[in-house]
Design an enzyme around this catalytic site. Structure first.
Site, PDB file in Angstrom:
ATOM      1  CG  ASP A 129      -2.033   0.910   1.161  1.00  0.00           C
ATOM      2  OD1 ASP A 129      -2.308   1.366   0.046  1.00  0.00           O
ATOM      3  OD2 ASP A 129      -2.668   1.190   2.196  1.00  0.00           O
ATOM      4  CB  CYS A 189     -19.972  -0.558  -6.986  1.00  0.00           C
ATOM      5  SG  CYS A 189     -19.486  -0.522  -8.714  1.00  0.00           S
ATOM      6  CB  CYS A 193     -21.036   5.284  -4.209  1.00  0.00           C
ATOM      7  SG  CYS A 193     -19.978   6.546  -3.467  1.00  0.00           S
ATOM      8  CB  CYS A 209     -13.887   8.043  -1.499  1.00  0.00           C
ATOM      9  SG  CYS A 209     -13.873   6.408  -0.780  1.00  0.00           S
ATOM     10  CB  CYS A 236     -16.698   3.628   3.122  1.00  0.00           C
ATOM     11  SG  CYS A 236     -18.179   3.272   2.141  1.00  0.00           S
TER      12      CYS A 236
HETATM   13  S1  SF4 Z   1     -20.667  -4.074  -8.102  1.00  0.00           S
HETATM   14 FE1  SF4 Z   1     -19.353  -2.784  -9.350  1.00  0.00          FE
HETATM   15  S2  SF4 Z   1     -17.359  -3.766  -9.270  1.00  0.00           S
HETATM   16 FE2  SF4 Z   1     -18.852  -5.305  -8.650  1.00  0.00          FE
HETATM   17  S3  SF4 Z   1     -19.415  -6.393 -10.524  1.00  0.00           S
HETATM   18 FE3  SF4 Z   1     -20.888  -4.731 -10.236  1.00  0.00          FE
HETATM   19  S4  SF4 Z   1     -20.047  -3.054 -11.430  1.00  0.00           S
HETATM   20 FE4  SF4 Z   1     -18.368  -4.497 -11.124  1.00  0.00          FE
HETATM   21  S1  SF4 Z   2     -15.739   3.276  -0.409  1.00  0.00           S
HETATM   22 FE1  SF4 Z   2     -15.907   5.325  -1.344  1.00  0.00          FE
HETATM   23  S2  SF4 Z   2     -16.487   4.895  -3.427  1.00  0.00           S
HETATM   24 FE2  SF4 Z   2     -16.960   3.046  -2.280  1.00  0.00          FE
HETATM   25  S3  SF4 Z   2     -19.091   3.285  -1.631  1.00  0.00           S
HETATM   26 FE3  SF4 Z   2     -17.823   4.078   0.000  1.00  0.00          FE
HETATM   27  S4  SF4 Z   2     -17.719   6.249  -0.412  1.00  0.00           S
HETATM   28 FE4  SF4 Z   2     -18.362   5.280  -2.308  1.00  0.00          FE
END
Ligand code: SF4
Ligand code: SF4
Length: 306
Positions: A129, A189, A193, A209, A236
């Site tokens: 990282d 996803c 968010c 984020c 998160c």
């Molecule tokens: S949730 Fe997001 S990262 Fe996961 S398969 Fe669906 S589009 Fe791709």
């Molecule tokens: S980790 Fe960041 S990009 Fe992913 S859901 Fe949480 S706020 Fe959104």
């Protein structure tokens, strides 16, 4: 020789507990260069100015290790047996146990030592990282998964709850090929968010984020995020939790990532009334110490006033 060294290396990584190992040729990341430049240019890294440093090194591992030939990507699973649920305040699963930097660095040191013993005269560097290495891109090139629309590396067999580490070595090894993208038409996803940090598939606006807002941001959390933080006090997991590929996640087998009893039993009141004296010992071995007490109490105050 190449095949023997590759086998030796892969066997040892398994012995050290890494679930996956993928190898790619150390070369300039031609496809990534314009993307990284654009992302930085648009200011999507927020106040993380350090991300602008080492631009050339981030794109070319040969600038990090003289004579680099191979990038070895390693995955270590951290998917917990059970989520912490005694409190409404949430922390990212990767921070449940001992700080992964420490755990992984120890393993990588042992790995380099082993390779030096077995192969001799090798030069290499280990990264966990760490800013100069684009870990997800290398893991993708090494065939360990694809980078999904949520910008996480997704492994087809076990999802995305992994730490990623790399070794850059001046030894030629057998390279693993990339695999295709299996996101398909899914947008879970992006839809989930809460802060719109994923407005564009495959591009994260880190400055929006919750991970950045709760960990990296040093100033006050901007008012525009009131009511959108979903009770996260450190990190998160939303865009990973909703990803269908994470229904294949398997419980990790690493004792170090098991949460301490005191963390498991923490209630809302315990979080809200935590003192600096209590924070120190509780999180001294944890990645949570990164925010310091000041960061956690700022986050809790922000959530309480939402
Ligand atoms: S949730 Fe997001 S990262 Fe996961 S398969 Fe669906 S589009 Fe791709
Ligand atoms: S980790 Fe960041 S990009 Fe992913 S859901 Fe949480 S706020 Fe959104």
């Amino acid at each position: 020789m190449k095949a023997r060294y590759t086998q030796l290396l892969k066997n040892k990584t398994r012995e050290l507990g890494f679930e996956y190992c993928g190898i790619s040729k150390a070369e300039f990341l031609e496809e990534e260069a314009p993307r990284l430049e654009q992302w930085l240019h648009e200011g999507r890294h927020g106040s993380m100015g350090w991300m602008e440093n080492h631009f050339d090194k981030r794109l070319d591992p040969r600038l990090l290790v003289d004579g680099a030939k191979s990038v070895v990507s390693l995955l270590l699973n951290y998917y917990p047996e059970k989520e912490l649920e005694n409190s409404e305040y949430k922390i990212s699963k990767y921070a449940y146990g001992k700080d992964y930097h420490t755990v992984i660095k120890d393993k990588l040191k042992e790995l380099i030592f082993f390779l030096q013993q077995e192969i001799g005269g090798i030069n290499g560097r280990a990264f966990v990282d760490s800013a100069p290495v684009m870990d997800k891109v290398w893991a993708k090139k090494g065939g360990l998964g694809w980078v999904g629309k949520n910008t996480n590396l997704i492994n087809r067999d076990t999802g995305s709850f992994f730490f990623i580490a790399e070794l850059i070595l001046d030894v030629e090894l057998e390279y693993d090929g990339p695999i295709k993208d299996y996101c398909g038409t899914c947008t879970r996803c992006l839809d989930a968010c809460p802060t719109d940090a994923l407005q564009t598939p495959y591009v994260i606006d880190a400055s929006k984020c919750i991970s950045y807002l709760t960990i990296e941001l040093k100033e006050n959390i901007p008012e525009e995020f009131k009511g959108k933080m979903d009770n996260w006090v450190f990190g998160c997991d939303i865009c990973q939790d909703v990803c269908p590929w994470n229904s294949f996640s398997k419980k990790h087998q690493h004792q170090e990532f098991t949460p301490k009893g005191e963390l498991v039993t923490m209630s809302n009141k315990d979080w809200e009334e935590m003192t600096e004296e209590a924070f120190g010992p509780l999180f001294k071995d944890s990645a949570i110490k990164r925010t310091k007490f000041k960061g956690i109490s700022r986050n809790i105050t922000f959530l309480k006033n939402t």
